[in-house]
Scaffold this motif. Structure first.
Motif, mmCIF file in Angstrom:
data_model
loop_
_atom_site.group_PDB
_atom_site.id
_atom_site.type_symbol
_atom_site.label_atom_id
_atom_site.label_comp_id
_atom_site.label_asym_id
_atom_site.label_seq_id
_atom_site.Cartn_x
_atom_site.Cartn_y
_atom_site.Cartn_z
ATOM 1 N N UNK A 86 18.392 33.228 37.907
ATOM 2 C CA UNK A 86 18.516 32.555 39.107
ATOM 3 C C UNK A 86 19.714 31.562 39.121
ATOM 4 N N UNK A 87 19.854 30.817 37.726
ATOM 5 C CA UNK A 87 21.191 30.214 37.498
ATOM 6 C C UNK A 87 22.599 30.902 37.772
ATOM 7 N N UNK A 88 22.274 32.146 37.247
ATOM 8 C CA UNK A 88 23.541 33.105 37.320
ATOM 9 C C UNK A 88 23.916 33.376 38.454
ATOM 10 N N UNK A 89 22.968 33.740 39.276
ATOM 11 C CA UNK A 89 23.192 34.066 40.869
ATOM 12 C C UNK A 89 23.579 32.916 41.589
ATOM 13 N N UNK A 90 23.183 31.636 41.036
ATOM 14 C CA UNK A 90 23.719 30.658 42.021
ATOM 15 C C UNK A 90 25.237 30.454 41.568
ATOM 16 N N UNK A 91 25.576 30.544 40.215
ATOM 17 C CA UNK A 91 27.025 30.746 40.018
ATOM 18 C C UNK A 91 27.994 31.704 40.739
ATOM 19 N N UNK A 92 27.216 32.768 41.163
ATOM 20 C CA UNK A 92 28.050 33.747 42.147
ATOM 21 C C UNK A 92 28.226 33.233 43.253
ATOM 22 N N UNK A 93 27.600 32.219 43.707
ATOM 23 C CA UNK A 93 28.119 31.674 44.816
ATOM 24 C C UNK A 93 29.615 31.129 45.083
ATOM 25 N N UNK A 94 30.158 30.781 43.949
ATOM 26 C CA UNK A 94 31.301 30.309 43.743
ATOM 27 C C UNK A 94 31.961 30.685 42.195
ATOM 28 N N UNK A 95 31.911 32.303 41.996
ATOM 29 C CA UNK A 95 32.155 32.751 40.925
ATOM 30 C C UNK A 95 33.548 32.437 40.186
ATOM 31 N N UNK A 96 33.840 32.175 38.905
ATOM 32 C CA UNK A 96 35.449 32.068 38.338
ATOM 33 C C UNK A 96 35.946 33.528 38.387
ATOM 34 N N UNK A 97 36.942 33.543 38.379
ATOM 35 C CA UNK A 97 37.561 34.944 38.213
ATOM 36 C C UNK A 97 37.005 35.809 37.256
ATOM 37 N N UNK A 98 37.108 35.427 35.938
ATOM 38 C CA UNK A 98 36.434 36.532 34.957
ATOM 39 C C UNK A 98 35.274 36.986 35.397
ATOM 40 N N UNK A 99 34.235 36.274 36.113
ATOM 41 C CA UNK A 99 33.077 36.747 36.152
ATOM 42 C C UNK A 99 32.604 37.272 37.671
ATOM 43 N N UNK A 100 33.656 37.215 38.433
ATOM 44 C CA UNK A 100 33.272 37.614 39.880
ATOM 45 C C UNK A 100 32.843 39.043 39.943
ATOM 46 N N UNK A 101 33.464 39.868 39.072
ATOM 47 C CA UNK A 101 33.441 41.386 39.242
ATOM 48 C C UNK A 101 31.858 41.813 39.077
ATOM 49 N N UNK A 102 31.347 40.859 38.216
ATOM 50 C CA UNK A 102 29.811 41.148 37.768
ATOM 51 C C UNK A 102 28.974 40.679 38.715
ATOM 52 N N UNK A 103 29.101 39.988 39.734
ATOM 53 C CA UNK A 103 28.118 39.243 40.650
ATOM 54 C C UNK A 103 27.293 40.568 41.342
ATOM 55 N N UNK A 104 27.849 41.603 41.716
ATOM 56 C CA UNK A 104 27.063 42.692 42.499
ATOM 57 C C UNK A 104 25.769 43.114 41.359
ATOM 58 N N UNK A 105 26.265 43.307 40.248
ATOM 59 C CA UNK A 105 25.255 43.677 38.988
ATOM 60 C C UNK A 105 24.243 42.725 38.777
ATOM 61 N N UNK A 106 24.760 41.462 38.576
ATOM 62 C CA UNK A 106 23.754 40.348 38.313
ATOM 63 C C UNK A 106 22.611 40.302 39.717
ATOM 64 N N UNK A 107 23.311 40.144 40.666
ATOM 65 C CA UNK A 107 22.345 40.412 41.870
ATOM 66 C C UNK A 107 21.211 41.608 41.611
ATOM 67 N N UNK A 108 21.876 42.872 41.539
ATOM 68 C CA UNK A 108 20.890 43.851 41.108
ATOM 69 C C UNK A 108 19.989 43.804 40.009
ATOM 70 N N UNK A 109 20.337 43.272 39.085
ATOM 71 C CA UNK A 109 19.480 42.794 37.809
ATOM 72 C C UNK A 109 18.533 41.835 37.871
ATOM 73 N N UNK A 110 18.630 41.026 39.146
ATOM 74 C CA UNK A 110 17.749 40.043 39.437
ATOM 75 C C UNK A 110 16.090 40.491 39.274
#
Length: 388
Positions: A83-107
């Protein structure tokens, strides 16, 4: 702390036991979720592959380790962290932005699937000071809950102010004592009151935390919950009231019970105590919907904090939005868990330093006031960025 830097100035000496309903401090993990069809397939890393080079930050050195060195990896249930990781994907820093679609899928994946994905995608680095010390300190902070009213009276006499229009024109602005006593300061704060509360010490705790919830009685008699979030300060330095009592030789016990006992015995000196901290916090009112109430205020990253899974860090050691493995053992609590670096604070300084967001209300405040214990941290950095 960015938009709420004072919140992490919380110290053990000034914990308030607030007479309000509270959230349960999130120490127990939920049960695992059922398997998810179509989970992302990721190959596990080779346990024998050579480790990448260390990474240097302004205040820390990150030393690569194998996942087998990360304590408690198999025991942590990752659902709340996700849940906290998904929140971070609301304003992701550059090194992690590319993982956000996978983070959401893995929720919706199982904890085991989430763990396998995390191990495959990220390289753990032990955080050390520049001189090689991996040991640091964990503290905790929380969101106070107070009762208040829109109009003064019936015991409500302590104002919570919005920022005055002249704040930027005068640096530093008036001190806490001057705000309480000078007519010119009070004139500039006319019509800036968000709400009135009853206890000046509880108001001080709110100033130190930098954000809180107020159950406010409206002028028409209705009651609703609002959030008062950090807006600005008067630019004076923060001074601990507990340390002031110790320095004056007035107490030997600067924990909250000791401070409370001194206040009870010396009610005429309460202003002297409060004025020893010249820093003053101004707030902004935010609505608190049912969804908002499930999370804390926005941290310095600009995303809502998750109880038990958000930490404040020194951004010169760990960037915002970085997933971090936290390990801390007693005396208050034992923690081995995934957290997200989503906040910072002027008292949160050093390579291995974290302030753990405990939630809101009485229980969270009691917990936060007792946490001051050893800490080790591991940042989880994208594998494709690791230089081998």
């Amino acid at each position: 702390m960015g938009s709420r830097s004072l919140r992490t100035l919380w110290m053990v000496a000034i914990v308030g036991i607030l007479s309000a309903c509270s959230t349960q401090v999130p120490l127990e993990e939920p049960t695992s979720r059922p398997p998810v069809s179509g989970s992302i397939e990721v190959p596990p890393p080779d346990a024998n592959e050579p480790l990448p080079a260390p990474i240097q930050q302004a205040k820390s050195r990150w030393v690569p380790v194998h996942w087998s060195s990360v304590p408690g990896l198999e025991q942590d249930n990752l659902a709340d962290a996700w849940n906290a990781w998904i929140k971070s994907c609301g304003r992701p820093p550059a090194p992690f932005a590319q993982f956000c679609s996978e983070v959401r899928r893995m929720s919706m994946a199982t904890t085991q699937e989430q763990r396998e994905w995390m191990v495959a995608r990220f390289q753990p680095y032990r955080v050390e000071s520049l001189d090689g010390n991996p040991d640091g300190m964990l503290t905790s902070y929380f969101e106070p809950m107070l009762d208040g009213a829109r109009q003064p009276g019936n015991g409500y006499s302590i104002p919570l102010y919005k920022a005055p229009a002249s704040l930027g024109a005068r640096k530093p602005w008036y001190s806490r004592q001057q705000i309480d006593t000078l007519p010119q300061a009070q004139a500039e704060l006319q019509d800036k009151v968000i709400a009135w509360v009853s206890d000046p010490v509880d108001a001080m705790v709110l100033h130190i935390q930098g954000s809180g919830r107020v159950r406010v009685q409206e002028a028409d008699g209705s009651v609703r919950m609002i959030r008062v979030a950090y807006a600005a300060t008067n630019d004076h330095p923060y001074k601990s009231i507990g340390k002031w009592l110790l320095d004056q030789g007035l107490v030997r016990d600067a924990t909250w019970p000791g401070i409370k006992a001194w206040i009870a015995a010396n009610p005429a000196r309460i202003n002297e105590l409060l004025w020893s901290n010249p820093r003053y916090v101004f707030f902004k009112e935010e609505p608190l919907s049912a969804l908002d109430a499930e999370f804390g205020p926005n941290g310095a990253q600009g995303v809502p904090l998750t109880p038990g899974r958000s930490i404040a860090v020194d951004r010169a050691s760990i960037p915002y939005g970085t997933p971090v493995w936290l390990s801390s053992t007693g005396p208050t609590v034992q923690l081995n868990r995934l957290v997200m670096a989503q906040d910072t604070g002027s008292a949160i300084l050093g390579a291995v330093r974290a302030d753990y967001f405990a939630g809101w209300g009485h229980e969270a405040g009691d917990f936060a006031g007792r946490v001051k214990q050893p800490l080790r941290l591991w940042v989880l950095w994208p594998r494709h960025l690791a230089k081998r």
